[in-house]
Design an enzyme around this catalytic site. Structure first.
Site, PDB file in Angstrom:
ATOM      1  N   ASP A  21       0.828  -1.207   0.000  1.00 52.38           N
ATOM      2  CA  ASP A  21       0.000   0.000   0.000  1.00 52.38           C
ATOM      3  C   ASP A  21       0.864   1.260   0.000  1.00 52.38           C
ATOM      4  O   ASP A  21       1.987   1.240   0.499  1.00 52.38           O
ATOM      5  CB  ASP A  21      -0.907  -0.025   1.245  1.00 52.38           C
ATOM      6  CG  ASP A  21      -2.030   0.986   1.147  1.00 52.38           C
ATOM      7  OD1 ASP A  21      -2.303   1.487   0.039  1.00 52.38           O
ATOM      8  OD2 ASP A  21      -2.643   1.295   2.193  1.00 52.38           O
ATOM      9  N   HIS A  38       3.145   3.452  -8.729  1.00 45.82           N
ATOM     10  CA  HIS A  38       2.993   2.021  -9.033  1.00 45.82           C
ATOM     11  C   HIS A  38       4.245   1.485  -9.734  1.00 45.82           C
ATOM     12  O   HIS A  38       4.666   0.360  -9.487  1.00 45.82           O
ATOM     13  CB  HIS A  38       1.755   1.785  -9.897  1.00 45.82           C
ATOM     14  CG  HIS A  38       0.471   2.156  -9.206  1.00 45.82           C
ATOM     15  ND1 HIS A  38       0.188   1.758  -7.923  1.00 45.82           N
ATOM     16  CD2 HIS A  38      -0.599   2.896  -9.606  1.00 45.82           C
ATOM     17  CE1 HIS A  38      -1.004   2.225  -7.568  1.00 45.82           C
ATOM     18  NE2 HIS A  38      -1.498   2.927  -8.567  1.00 45.82           N
ATOM     19  N   ARG A  72     -11.158   2.494  -9.384  1.00 45.07           N
ATOM     20  CA  ARG A  72     -10.211   3.605  -9.597  1.00 45.07           C
ATOM     21  C   ARG A  72     -10.408   4.199 -10.996  1.00 45.07           C
ATOM     22  O   ARG A  72     -10.997   3.560 -11.871  1.00 45.07           O
ATOM     23  CB  ARG A  72      -8.780   3.087  -9.438  1.00 45.07           C
ATOM     24  CG  ARG A  72      -8.566   2.643  -8.007  1.00 45.07           C
ATOM     25  CD  ARG A  72      -7.136   2.336  -7.726  1.00 45.07           C
ATOM     26  NE  ARG A  72      -7.012   2.064  -6.310  1.00 45.07           N
ATOM     27  CZ  ARG A  72      -5.913   2.194  -5.602  1.00 45.07           C
ATOM     28  NH1 ARG A  72      -4.810   2.584  -6.179  1.00 45.07           N
ATOM     29  NH2 ARG A  72      -5.896   1.930  -4.329  1.00 45.07           N
ATOM     30  N   LEU A 132      11.505 -20.396  -4.672  1.00 47.32           N
ATOM     31  CA  LEU A 132      10.596 -19.458  -3.996  1.00 47.32           C
ATOM     32  C   LEU A 132       9.230 -19.602  -4.665  1.00 47.32           C
ATOM     33  O   LEU A 132       9.151 -19.666  -5.886  1.00 47.32           O
ATOM     34  CB  LEU A 132      11.103 -18.009  -4.145  1.00 47.32           C
ATOM     35  CG  LEU A 132      10.147 -16.924  -3.628  1.00 47.32           C
ATOM     36  CD1 LEU A 132      10.063 -16.960  -2.097  1.00 47.32           C
ATOM     37  CD2 LEU A 132      10.590 -15.533  -4.077  1.00 47.32           C
ATOM     38  N   ARG A 195      -5.637  -2.133   8.212  1.00 43.91           N
ATOM     39  CA  ARG A 195      -6.759  -2.866   7.603  1.00 43.91           C
ATOM     40  C   ARG A 195      -6.213  -4.052   6.833  1.00 43.91           C
ATOM     41  O   ARG A 195      -5.055  -4.039   6.406  1.00 43.91           O
ATOM     42  CB  ARG A 195      -7.488  -1.986   6.562  1.00 43.91           C
ATOM     43  CG  ARG A 195      -8.311  -0.884   7.089  1.00 43.91           C
ATOM     44  CD  ARG A 195      -9.191  -0.327   5.963  1.00 43.91           C
ATOM     45  NE  ARG A 195      -8.404   0.278   4.887  1.00 43.91           N
ATOM     46  CZ  ARG A 195      -7.979   1.531   4.897  1.00 43.91           C
ATOM     47  NH1 ARG A 195      -8.267   2.325   5.902  1.00 43.91           N
ATOM     48  NH2 ARG A 195      -7.278   2.023   3.893  1.00 43.91           N
TER      49      ARG A 195
HETATM   50  C1  FPP Z   1      -1.670   0.188  -3.410  1.00 44.57           C
HETATM   51  O1  FPP Z   1      -1.257   1.527  -3.376  1.00 44.57           O
HETATM   52  C2  FPP Z   1      -1.066  -0.501  -4.520  1.00 44.57           C
HETATM   53  C3  FPP Z   1      -1.735  -1.009  -5.577  1.00 44.57           C
HETATM   54  C4  FPP Z   1      -3.189  -0.920  -5.741  1.00 44.57           C
HETATM   55  C5  FPP Z   1      -1.022  -1.643  -6.690  1.00 44.57           C
HETATM   56  C6  FPP Z   1       0.122  -2.537  -6.326  1.00 44.57           C
HETATM   57  C7  FPP Z   1       0.873  -2.757  -7.558  1.00 44.57           C
HETATM   58  C8  FPP Z   1       2.195  -2.692  -7.685  1.00 44.57           C
HETATM   59  C9  FPP Z   1       3.156  -2.540  -6.571  1.00 44.57           C
HETATM   60  C10 FPP Z   1       2.710  -2.742  -9.053  1.00 44.57           C
HETATM   61  C11 FPP Z   1       3.406  -3.916  -9.503  1.00 44.57           C
HETATM   62  C12 FPP Z   1       3.018  -5.207  -8.964  1.00 44.57           C
HETATM   63  C13 FPP Z   1       3.472  -6.361  -9.478  1.00 44.57           C
HETATM   64  C14 FPP Z   1       3.155  -7.645  -8.854  1.00 44.57           C
HETATM   65  C15 FPP Z   1       4.297  -6.353 -10.674  1.00 44.57           C
HETATM   66  P1  FPP Z   1      -2.356   2.652  -3.512  1.00 44.57           P
HETATM   67  O2  FPP Z   1      -2.391   3.109  -4.916  1.00 44.57           O
HETATM   68  O3  FPP Z   1      -3.648   2.168  -2.952  1.00 44.57           O
HETATM   69  O4  FPP Z   1      -1.737   3.761  -2.601  1.00 44.57           O
HETATM   70  P2  FPP Z   1      -2.524   4.899  -1.836  1.00 44.57           P
HETATM   71  O5  FPP Z   1      -3.313   4.219  -0.752  1.00 44.57           O
HETATM   72  O6  FPP Z   1      -1.423   5.743  -1.310  1.00 44.57           O
HETATM   73  O7  FPP Z   1      -3.386   5.586  -2.844  1.00 44.57           O
END
Ligand code: FPP
Length: 243
Positions: A21, A38, A72, A132, A195
């Site tokens: 997150d 991201h 989103r 892994l 959460r």
């Molecule tokens: C949450 O941060 C993150 C996500 C919804 C996306 C997770 C994806 C990646 C880390 C990209 C790559 C993943 C792989 C497996 C290649 P958020 O956007 O909800 O953050 P915020 O709460 O600050 O808005």
């Protein structure tokens, strides 16, 4: 995996599951588009995957996209899907070579056919690996997973393959997306939120939780190692009394 039998010895976590997150906030706090967060987050995925062998972690499960994330803005959803495609294409060969077995959990039918094909291809290419076990949750929601499992169990009963009285924790477990995988020892969430957001509700019944303030794009292998060491100092009793 549901075993019913649990050790009470403090131990090294062998299965760590992470709610990654804070990508959006990381980017916004720097005046960057959320997708930059991201992208940086995807770099962290590689770093954390590579840190696992040294930490004796055999299973790593990552929450990459939830069933709620479709809400989103379309640009962010499309960007994330593009990032998953790119990650598989770019990192696939390395994962194969490093002996990583990749699995995806979550409902696949909602994903584009080309992404589904890339996912299935990587699963096939890595099926023989066991250095892994990397499980990536895309379009995953715990309630959705339990719902889909329940439908499959009900179908087996309807088809006369199973009696309702034979439904046990093991039977449910075999119908979950995570069938065959051990339960997570430690569930970690970055970015300061307390959460679980529907992540592995069945599998986390006896997991330890750790919540760290660091946003995922800043989550380094060192911070990861410190959390893993912190876990090893905890005493897990699985409902029993301390010995
Ligand atoms: C949450 O941060 C993150 C996500 C919804 C996306 C997770 C994806 C990646 C880390 C990209 C790559 C993943 C792989 C497996 C290649 P958020 O956007 O909800 O953050 P915020 O709460 O600050 O808005």
């Amino acid at each position: 995996m549901y075993t019913g039998e649990r050790s009470d010895a403090p131990e090294q976590p062998s299965h760590v599951a992470i709610i990654m997150d804070g990508n959006g906030r990381w980017a916004e706090s720097r005046g960057l588009p959320r997708l930059q967060g991201h992208k940086r987050g995807a770099d962290r995925v590689r770093e954390i995957v590579e840190a696992c062998p040294d930490l004796a972690i055999t299973h790593l499960t990552l929450f990459a996209f939830s069933t709620e994330n479709w809400k989103r803005p379309p640009t962010e959803v499309i960007g994330l899907m593009r990032l998953f495609r790119r990650y598989i294409k770019k990192e696939g060969a390395r994962l194969v070579a490093e002996g990583v077995r990749v699995r995806f959990i979550g409902g696949r039918e909602a994903l584009d056919a080309d992404l589904r094909a890339l996912m299935a291809g990587l699963e096939m290419q890595t099926a023989g690996n066991d250095q892994l076990h990397l499980t990536v949750a895309i379009n995953y929601g715990g309630r959705d997973e339990i719902l889909r499992a329940t439908r499959r169990v009900a179908e087996a009963v309807r088809a006369g393959k199973l009696l309702a009285t034979e439904i046990s924790p093991e039977v449910i477990e075999r119908h979950l997306d995570t069938a065959g995988l051990p339960d997570p020892d430690l569930i970690l969430r970055t970015s300061g939120e307390f959460r679980v957001s529907g992540f592995l509700p069945w599998q986390s019944a006896y997991s330890e939780f750790a919540f760290v303030d660091t946003r995922w794009p800043d989550f380094t292998a060192e911070i990861f190692a410190a959390q893993v060491r912190g876990f090893a100092r905890r005493e897990r009793r699985f409902g029993a009394v301390a010995g």
